[in-house]
Design an enzyme around this catalytic site. Structure first.
Site, PDB file in Angstrom:
ATOM      1  N   GLY A  54       0.959  -1.115   0.052  1.00  0.00           N
ATOM      2  CA  GLY A  54       0.098   0.014  -0.039  1.00  0.00           C
ATOM      3  C   GLY A  54       0.858   1.148  -0.050  1.00  0.00           C
ATOM      4  O   GLY A  54       0.169   2.335   0.172  1.00  0.00           O
ATOM      5  N   HIS A 103     -13.128   1.134  31.827  1.00  0.00           N
ATOM      6  CA  HIS A 103     -11.894   0.701  31.324  1.00  0.00           C
ATOM      7  C   HIS A 103     -11.110   1.543  30.359  1.00  0.00           C
ATOM      8  O   HIS A 103     -10.052   1.936  30.618  1.00  0.00           O
ATOM      9  CB  HIS A 103     -12.353  -0.757  30.427  1.00  0.00           C
ATOM     10  CG  HIS A 103     -11.201  -1.278  29.670  1.00  0.00           C
ATOM     11  ND1 HIS A 103     -10.532  -2.526  30.225  1.00  0.00           N
ATOM     12  CD2 HIS A 103     -10.539  -0.901  28.606  1.00  0.00           C
ATOM     13  CE1 HIS A 103      -9.418  -2.763  29.527  1.00  0.00           C
ATOM     14  NE2 HIS A 103      -9.484  -1.877  28.381  1.00  0.00           N
ATOM     15  N   GLU A 104     -11.946   2.181  29.402  1.00  0.00           N
ATOM     16  CA  GLU A 104     -11.433   3.107  28.260  1.00  0.00           C
ATOM     17  C   GLU A 104     -11.012   4.288  29.121  1.00  0.00           C
ATOM     18  O   GLU A 104     -10.124   5.197  28.930  1.00  0.00           O
ATOM     19  CB  GLU A 104     -12.432   3.444  27.503  1.00  0.00           C
ATOM     20  CG  GLU A 104     -12.867   2.464  26.399  1.00  0.00           C
ATOM     21  CD  GLU A 104     -11.524   1.683  25.868  1.00  0.00           C
ATOM     22  OE1 GLU A 104     -10.712   2.304  25.655  1.00  0.00           O
ATOM     23  OE2 GLU A 104     -11.983   0.426  25.529  1.00  0.00           O
ATOM     24  N   ASP A 146      -4.698  -5.767  26.033  1.00  0.00           N
ATOM     25  CA  ASP A 146      -3.773  -4.982  26.546  1.00  0.00           C
ATOM     26  C   ASP A 146      -2.676  -5.889  27.294  1.00  0.00           C
ATOM     27  O   ASP A 146      -1.336  -5.433  27.297  1.00  0.00           O
ATOM     28  CB  ASP A 146      -4.356  -4.157  27.783  1.00  0.00           C
ATOM     29  CG  ASP A 146      -5.571  -3.462  27.093  1.00  0.00           C
ATOM     30  OD1 ASP A 146      -5.836  -2.806  25.882  1.00  0.00           O
ATOM     31  OD2 ASP A 146      -6.534  -2.972  27.824  1.00  0.00           O
TER      32      ASP A 146
END
Length: 669
Positions: free
Chosen positions: A218, A437-438, A512
């Site tokens: 790409g 969490h975020e 994570d």
């Protein structure tokens, strides 16, 4: 197009003529004539039943009409030998030959006429008899030619399948290629070689035989090669490396010969071989022996590029993303004299690429290309083209006449993670867990000194992610242990937030944890960032040359060192987890505020996110200026469609800059 129409018209005309000729040859004559033996003709003449006999040619084809009292008007044909004298036979049998039909004084009389006695009649008849078969054979030949043109695999194994673009048809130029300025400068000399070869020949310079374009998928290798052909105005042959290889040995080498024969006839020209690693891998892998099809194809390429015939003005441009597995004989000077590396574009290159793809599209004034370039760190040229196309599709789906910043920002998420999963129903508990969490990722990253600035946080599910946090990565080439430690702490922010708020963590932080483990192990074993083990590497990977992929990792250290590596990795992860937990405990109120806002609005980005992180945790959200729009802003007709332009204030960093990942920094929950 016109010549093809003529060929098709001629083909169908021949088909129609052949059908008509076959019909008349096999059906028309049979319906009007009756064939009899020659002896029957003599018998009917003796009995006075014959009105007329016509002798056509030397083959004595006799045509006669019987009298009215027996089958009036019926034509009967008979054949005699080439030496038969019809007059003599009739005279011996007492048949009078006259011009008037019937009998003369009781003697049978026959009107005998000769037609085409010169001898051309038999040849004409022979031609008429053979013509249907000739037309039918021609019809079959044309059918086979058509089949060969549509599917040449059965008829032309050894023919090249390269697609030819003439100099007048290649419309891509260097103006259509952006973000690879250094590569364009290298290939500009190739254009000069093709345009003005005498300029370099006067100085004794040799035209380069080949240019190898190396880069990830790409990055514009094919586009750049077409731009070279467009700038030079020469024919351009394009083929993939896999199109040389077939199940029959020797077919690939034959196609290489045919390709270069065509190229020499159209010289000066360019031959572009995409994915050359399909046939250019290292020889002697022990699989297939000397009769291996790939090796024979590679040998023929080597001979064609630098054999005894060195006077051809043909330049080979090849593209690959695996230069490490190519055969050394292919990479030496004289075959591929130059190697041009195309990497993912930097921020200036991304901005230039976006401008190229936005050209001709109705883009709103609120679109900030610099912000988009900064938010797309790690994107290739193809990714950016897809980004602009996705934004245009979103604008059309919303029945807009122009493409706004809102569509571009959403298109970034679609390219990275996929479309929103609107059909997924989340319970209140799942929504709360995702928000905390975020929020943990965001809070930890915001208060770390060596971390990238936070760009966006959302709990909207996309792809396999329940929510995600994205950062603005800087285009740098170096990274330090402090930067890696801050990144690991930010990645574990979601895990630490779940443990603090809910007392235990869910399966959400699994990706994570994998990311943190990979970074920590690489710091110890690859980058020499362990104080205890020192600056050395541990372990090495082995590759199978023929397959071109990593298959195993060889340990070159003892079991004691392996235990120390595990201890160092564990210490780095524990340190990052402790850092994340400490920051979240210190800013627990801000974490609760951010999570509650995410549960309500689902997405925060740009100026709003920065203002919330810098606000007092005890102040209500949203602030008055965001909750109640100003009168002048509400009066604008496009206020609902036009998003506020994000204002990013990256925190200053010390030391070396951190190299961003291959994609825009995204931590998914």
């Amino acid at each position: 197009m016109y010549s093809r129409w003529i060929r098709n018209s001629f083909f169908w005309l021949l088909v129609i003529v052949a059908v008509i000729a076959i019909f008349f040859a096999f059906f028309a004559n049979g319906s009007d004539h009756q064939s009899v033996e020659f002896g029957q003709v003599i018998t009917d003449a003796e009995r006075g039943r014959i009105e007329k006999i016509e002798v056509d040619g030397r083959t004595l084809t006799v045509t006669y009409i019987r009298q009215a009292n027996e089958e009036t008007g019926k034509v009967v044909k008979a054949k005699a030998g080439p030496n038969t004298n019809i007059e003599e036979i009739l005279t011996q049998r007492g048949v009078a030959l006259s011009r008037a039909p019937g009998t003369a004084e009781g003697v049978p009389a026959v009107n005998l006429e000769y037609k085409d006695s010169s001898g051309f009649g038999p040849f004409l008849g022979l031609l008429l008899n053979i013509l249907p078969f000739l037309l039918f054979g021609l019809f079959l030949l044309l059918i086979m030619r058509q089949a060969q043109g549509s599917n040449s695999q059965a008829m032309s194994f050894g023919k090249s399948r390269a697609r030819l673009f003439t100099g007048s048809k290649v419309t891509v130029t260097f103006a259509d290629v952006a973000g690879v300025d250094e590569a364009k400068e290298e290939l500009a000399e190739v254009v000069e070689f093709l345009k003005y070869p005498e300029k370099f020949a006067a100085l004794g310079a040799r035209i380069p035989k080949g240019v190898l374009l190396v880069g990830p998928p790409g990055t514009g290798k094919t586009l750049l090669s077409r731009a070279v052909a467009g700038e030079a105005g020469v024919p351009f042959f394009s083929i993939s490396g896999s199109e040389f290889v077939e199940m029959f040995v020797g077919v690939g080498a034959s196609r290489v010969r045919d390709l270069f024969d065509q190229a020499k006839k159209n010289a000066p020209c360019i031959v572009f071989i995409d994915e050359i690693d399909a046939v250019g891998r290292q020889r002697g892998a022990g699989l297939g022996g000397s009769h291996d099809e790939r090796e024979q194809t590679l040998n023929q390429i080597l001979v064609e590029m630098d054999g005894f015939d060195t006077g051809t003005n043909v330049i080979v441009i090849a593209a690959t993303n695996r230069p490490d597995i190519l055969d050394p004989a292919l990479l030496r000077p004289g075959r591929f004299d130059r190697k041009v590396v195309l990497d993912a574009p930097d921020i200036k290159g991304r901005e230039a690429i976006l401008n190229v793809h936005m050209k001709g599209k109705p883009v709103a004034d609120d679109v900030d290309v610099a912000v988009l370039a900064k938010a797309t760190s790690g994107f290739s040229g193809a990714d950016l083209a897809n980004l602009v196309n996705e934004a245009a599709i979103l604008a059309a789906r919303r029945n807009k006449k122009i493409i706004t910043m809102k569509e571009f920002l959403e298109a970034i998420d679609r390219v990275i993670l996929g479309p929103e999963r609107k059909s997924k129903v989340m319970s209140d508990l799942e929504k709360k867990v995702t928000a905390y969490h975020e929020g943990g990722h965001v809070i930890v990253a915001h208060f770390l000194k060596h971390h990238d600035p936070v760009y966006k946080v959302t709990i909207v599910s996309r792809g396999m992610s329940g929510g995600h946090t994205r950062f603005l990565g800087e285009d740098t080439s170096y990274h330090t242990p402090s930067m890696f430690k801050d990144r690991m702490a930010s990645a574990l922010g979601g895990l630490a937030a779940e443990e603090i708020v809910f007392g235990e963590a869910s399966t959400g932080p699994s990706s994570d944890i994998q990311q943190v483990t990979r970074i920590a192990r690489s710091m110890v074993t690859r980058w020499g960032m362990s104080k205890k083990l020192g600056p050395r590497t541990f372990g090495k990977t082995e590759e199978l040359i023929f397959l071109g992929r990593e298959i195993s990792e060889t340990r070159d250290y003892s079991e004691k060192i392996a235990e120390e590596i595990d201890e160092e990795v564990r210490e780095l992860i524990d340190e990052a987890h402790a850092t994340a937990t400490k920051i979240l405990l210190e800013h627990r109120k801000l974490l609760d505020k951010l999570a509650n806002v995410l549960i309500e609005v689902e997405t925060l980005e740009g100026e709003q996110l920065v203002r919330l992180l810098n606000s007092d945790p005890d102040e209500p959200w949203p602030p008055p200026d965001l909750a109640e729009p100003k009168p002048e802003a509400a009066a604008k007709p496009t206020a609902e469609e036009t998003p506020r332009r994000p204002i990013f204030e990256p925190k200053p960093t010390t030391g070396l800059a951190w190299e961003s990942s291959n994609q825009s920094r995204t931590d998914g929950g």
